[in-house]
Design an enzyme around this catalytic site. Structure first.
Site, PDB file in Angstrom:
ATOM      1  N   LYS A  87       0.847  -1.204   0.000  1.00  0.00           N
ATOM      2  CA  LYS A  87       0.000   0.000   0.000  1.00  0.00           C
ATOM      3  C   LYS A  87       0.877   1.247   0.000  1.00  0.00           C
ATOM      4  O   LYS A  87       1.788   1.384   0.822  1.00  0.00           O
ATOM      5  CB  LYS A  87      -0.880   0.027   1.250  1.00  0.00           C
ATOM      6  CG  LYS A  87      -2.069  -0.899   1.161  1.00  0.00           C
ATOM      7  CD  LYS A  87      -2.771  -0.966   2.486  1.00  0.00           C
ATOM      8  CE  LYS A  87      -4.015  -0.130   2.517  1.00  0.00           C
ATOM      9  NZ  LYS A  87      -4.710  -0.256   3.823  1.00  0.00           N
TER      10      LYS A  87
HETATM   11  C1  E4P Z   1      -8.015  -0.093   4.443  1.00  0.00           C
HETATM   12  O1  E4P Z   1      -7.337  -0.348   3.463  1.00  0.00           O
HETATM   13  C2  E4P Z   1      -7.940   1.210   5.142  1.00  0.00           C
HETATM   14  O2  E4P Z   1      -6.653   1.427   5.630  1.00  0.00           O
HETATM   15  C3  E4P Z   1      -8.980   1.274   6.235  1.00  0.00           C
HETATM   16  O3  E4P Z   1     -10.225   0.867   5.688  1.00  0.00           O
HETATM   17  C4  E4P Z   1      -9.089   2.633   6.886  1.00  0.00           C
HETATM   18  O4  E4P Z   1     -10.189   2.636   7.754  1.00  0.00           O
HETATM   19  P1  E4P Z   1     -10.444   3.783   8.838  1.00  0.00           P
HETATM   20  O5  E4P Z   1     -10.750   5.058   8.130  1.00  0.00           O
HETATM   21  O6  E4P Z   1     -11.612   3.279   9.640  1.00  0.00           O
HETATM   22  O7  E4P Z   1      -9.182   3.894   9.666  1.00  0.00           O
END
Ligand code: E4P
Length: 219
Positions: A87
């Site tokens: 990522k």
């Molecule tokens: C997933 O890839 C993301 O990092 C995650 O859904 C972020 O979620 P949040 O906004 O609840 O921290």
């Protein structure tokens, strides 16, 4: 629409795998920290364990914010297991890193995407997945799901193959809206997965069928 689980918790992943509905997992540094993971080597072990439990894409995030650091970390993350995806955040430096890494055949999940323009830039740089963060957009008074719908529409119009992975999901209605918008994937926290399964009328119905059957067996 495929479902991924948004967690670094092994028990939650184990349960979701048993239910048979998830085809990938997304993690991030905050989710790792929630499991007490604060070192790259420990994050690696956890992600490798997850990658053995789920054969689909497992996302692990880079910590670096500079180009060289992101590229080095993403290469390392991608080497952890064949199904691990790195990522990279939606920044100018991030797009540059995505372009380099995608040319090397490394799959990238472009994270922290909050606009259609960021999604277009990431896709052109070569992201395999783009993750619009709907919950965080909604928190700021924006319409997160409209951003998702716009990305899906534009990607379709230009035959862009980057998959739209809806992230930052807060409740079951987000999943319904993501599916209606034509998103390829929604990544859901375990709590939302259980909320998706639950309906009070199903519980009432199951109890009534059991009761009627028991009463009929008595006569
Ligand atoms: C997933 O890839 C993301 O990092 C995650 O859904 C972020 O979620 P949040 O906004 O609840 O921290």
């Amino acid at each position: 629409m495929e479902l991924f689980l948004d967690t670094a918790n092994l028990d939650e992943i184990r349960q979701a795998v048993r239910i048979g509905v998830i085809s990938g997992v997304t993690t991030n540094p905050s989710l790792a920290a929630k499991e007490g993971i604060g070192q790259l080597r420990v994050y690696q072990q956890q992600v490798q364990e997850i990658a053995q439990m789920v054969s689909g894409p497992i996302s692990a995030e880079v910590i670096s914010t500079d180009y060289e650091g992101m590229v080095l970390e993403a290469r390392e993350i991608a080497s952890w297991a064949p199904n691990v995806v790195a990522k990279i955040p939606s920044t100018m430096t991030g797009f540059e890193a995505i372009a380099t890494l995608s040319r090397e055949g490394i799959k990238i999940n472009q994270t922290l995407c909050f606009s259609v323009n960021q999604a277009i830039l990431g896709a052109r740089a070569g992201s395999a997945f783009v993750s619009p963060f709907v919950g965080r957009l909604d928190d700021e008074g924006h319409d997160g799901m409209q951003v998702v719908a716009d990305i899906v529409e534009i990607f379709k119009r230009y035959n862009i193959t980057t998959k739209v992975l809806v992230a930052s999901i807060r409740h079951p209605l987000h999943c319904v809206a993501a599916a209606k918008a034509g998103a390829h994937i929604a990544t859901v926290p375990f709590k939302v997965l259980t909320q998706m399964a639950h309906h009070p009328l199903t519980d009432v119905g199951v109890a009534r069928f059991a009761e009627d059957w028991k009463n009929a067996a008595r006569v």
